[in-house]
Scaffold this active site. Sequence first.
Site, PDB file in Angstrom:
ATOM      1  N   GLU A  25       0.873  -1.175  -0.094  1.00  0.00           N
ATOM      2  CA  GLU A  25       0.018  -0.103  -0.064  1.00  0.00           C
ATOM      3  C   GLU A  25       0.640   1.204   0.082  1.00  0.00           C
ATOM      4  O   GLU A  25       1.700   1.387   0.857  1.00  0.00           O
ATOM      5  CB  GLU A  25      -0.717   0.144   1.236  1.00  0.00           C
ATOM      6  CG  GLU A  25      -1.880   1.377   1.503  1.00  0.00           C
ATOM      7  CD  GLU A  25      -2.541   1.159   2.733  1.00  0.00           C
ATOM      8  OE1 GLU A  25      -2.080   0.276   3.764  1.00  0.00           O
ATOM      9  OE2 GLU A  25      -3.404   1.960   2.873  1.00  0.00           O
ATOM     10  N   LYS A  55      -9.580   2.778  -3.356  1.00  0.00           N
ATOM     11  CA  LYS A  55     -10.108   2.073  -1.800  1.00  0.00           C
ATOM     12  C   LYS A  55     -11.367   2.600  -1.512  1.00  0.00           C
ATOM     13  O   LYS A  55     -11.453   3.977  -1.439  1.00  0.00           O
ATOM     14  CB  LYS A  55      -8.884   2.558  -0.723  1.00  0.00           C
ATOM     15  CG  LYS A  55      -9.430   1.803   0.537  1.00  0.00           C
ATOM     16  CD  LYS A  55      -8.287   1.996   1.725  1.00  0.00           C
ATOM     17  CE  LYS A  55      -8.523   1.480   2.749  1.00  0.00           C
ATOM     18  NZ  LYS A  55      -7.431   1.758   3.853  1.00  0.00           N
ATOM     19  N   CYS A  57      -5.416  -2.354   2.481  1.00  0.00           N
ATOM     20  CA  CYS A  57      -5.402  -2.411   4.143  1.00  0.00           C
ATOM     21  C   CYS A  57      -6.530  -3.235   4.893  1.00  0.00           C
ATOM     22  O   CYS A  57      -6.719  -4.317   4.437  1.00  0.00           O
ATOM     23  CB  CYS A  57      -5.402  -1.095   4.599  1.00  0.00           C
ATOM     24  SG  CYS A  57      -5.270  -0.628   6.293  1.00  0.00           S
TER      25      CYS A  57
END
Length: 525
Positions: A278, A340, A392
């Site tokens: 990430e 995301k 994540c």
Amino acid sequence: MKTILTNDKIKNLCLAGLSGVITALLFPVFNLEFLAWIALIPLLYAVHKSKGFKESFLYGFIAGIISYVIILYWIVYTVSKFGDLPYYIAVFALILLASYLALYVALFAGFSKIILNRYKKLSFILIPSNWVFFEFLKSKLLTGFPWENLGYSQYLNIPFIQISNIIGVFGLSFIIVLINYSIFSFIFQKNRFSKKQALFELFFVISVFILVILYGYYNIYSINKLVKHKKPLRVALIQGNIGMFQKWKITKKRTTHIYLKLTKQSLKYKPKLVIWPETALPYIISVYPFYWNKVMRFTEKHKIDMVFGAIGFKFFNFKYHYYNRDYMFTDKGRYYYYDKHHLVPFGEYIPLKKQLPFLAHILKGAGIGNFTAGKKFRILKNGKLKIGSMICYEAYFDGLVRHFPKKGANLFVSITDDAWYGKTSAPYQDMSMTVFPAVENERFIARAGNTGISGIISPVGKILDETAIFKRTYMIGYVKLINRKTFFALYGNIFAYISDFVFIISMLYIFILKLFPALNIYREK
């Protein structure tokens, strides 16, 4: 003078605290998952002996706050180090969060008392439904916090967790609470039941457990048979191990060099897919043609597909919007990206910043991000390879992840940066929860973390290999592409919704009876 705390109350408070401690021990790094089957029995006993909802609520709160303080102790490290806040404020933040989460356990305990009093014969169904209702609520309300829901404790119990491809993690929690209640009931409540009822409950619970385990072994056999003759895809997972402060200060040249150098080292094993963590490139790569072309030419030259995290942006509504994004650069010179969806509150954005501008001002000074959530479930693809990307802690939101296989993803990639957690139990807890999207959706997961844990997870939930934390390294692993869709991928948390419905109806029934006692058709002797 009347004594407020009787010996019985002190005993019950201690039992509630014991449940809290045992529950915390189920998760990494303790991994005493076998205690899950008895973890809630002390709390259920305290509830059983309590005088009403309020007293049970207190016992539940005690159990909850103790367990969450132990599980989430790493928040003190994260808040004090990266929020640049005094230690006592970090401790206060931990207690505040643990107290909020403990409310759900408290409500479970309070309503359990009502169920025990009013639904003697149906308690063995309603008590687990009660748990699932509040666990589900905790996972959805205020953006949701599903961290270490009870079902996650079984990530090492491979046969048991296979059923999550039908009933999800909430279904696992249901079964765990069902077994806890049944043992408690058999030991401490058997005098309240007829022998016939006690035998029925015991037979029912044992049957459920045996069927779940048998299904687990069948599912493992089925998946192994499915992937046996599939061609493995060689994957390189790159772990840059760049510190959180260092990451945002060192130059683009230095960061890009670190990852390209590690990737070059991995090329001797001839991987087809390379994954960086990430925000491995913590800048807007699309506005820097030099770096964009450098990485793109690298993938074309070495005939690899590369997935990496970076910052994305768009301009609309007269302002710039920034995204936590992962790109896929293919060996053919094409690119895809995914933004995301589920951002971390107080980490990647500030909730209610328009309504609470003073809070936004304070937290902005503490380094809180200002990202916008993505809206589309984009698949990263090249030929037969179709990747669903989890950035994540999106991996814990099963209702979100299942959209990827529905859209055709045959492989999951998880990219993360756990430098925030330091050398605590949090990276291990994070890794343990990432096991479940693999099982629920029957997909391999290739995971790259900045500071670890990077690894490969099989579609039956086995962690095939993993790296150590805070080590600059790379790992070579193998995955296979699976296109079969599970019941969970197609229909989601149906089991949790049914459990919630059963619980709500049971409580509404009690409420209606208070208003209209003549409607009482459920009379237990």
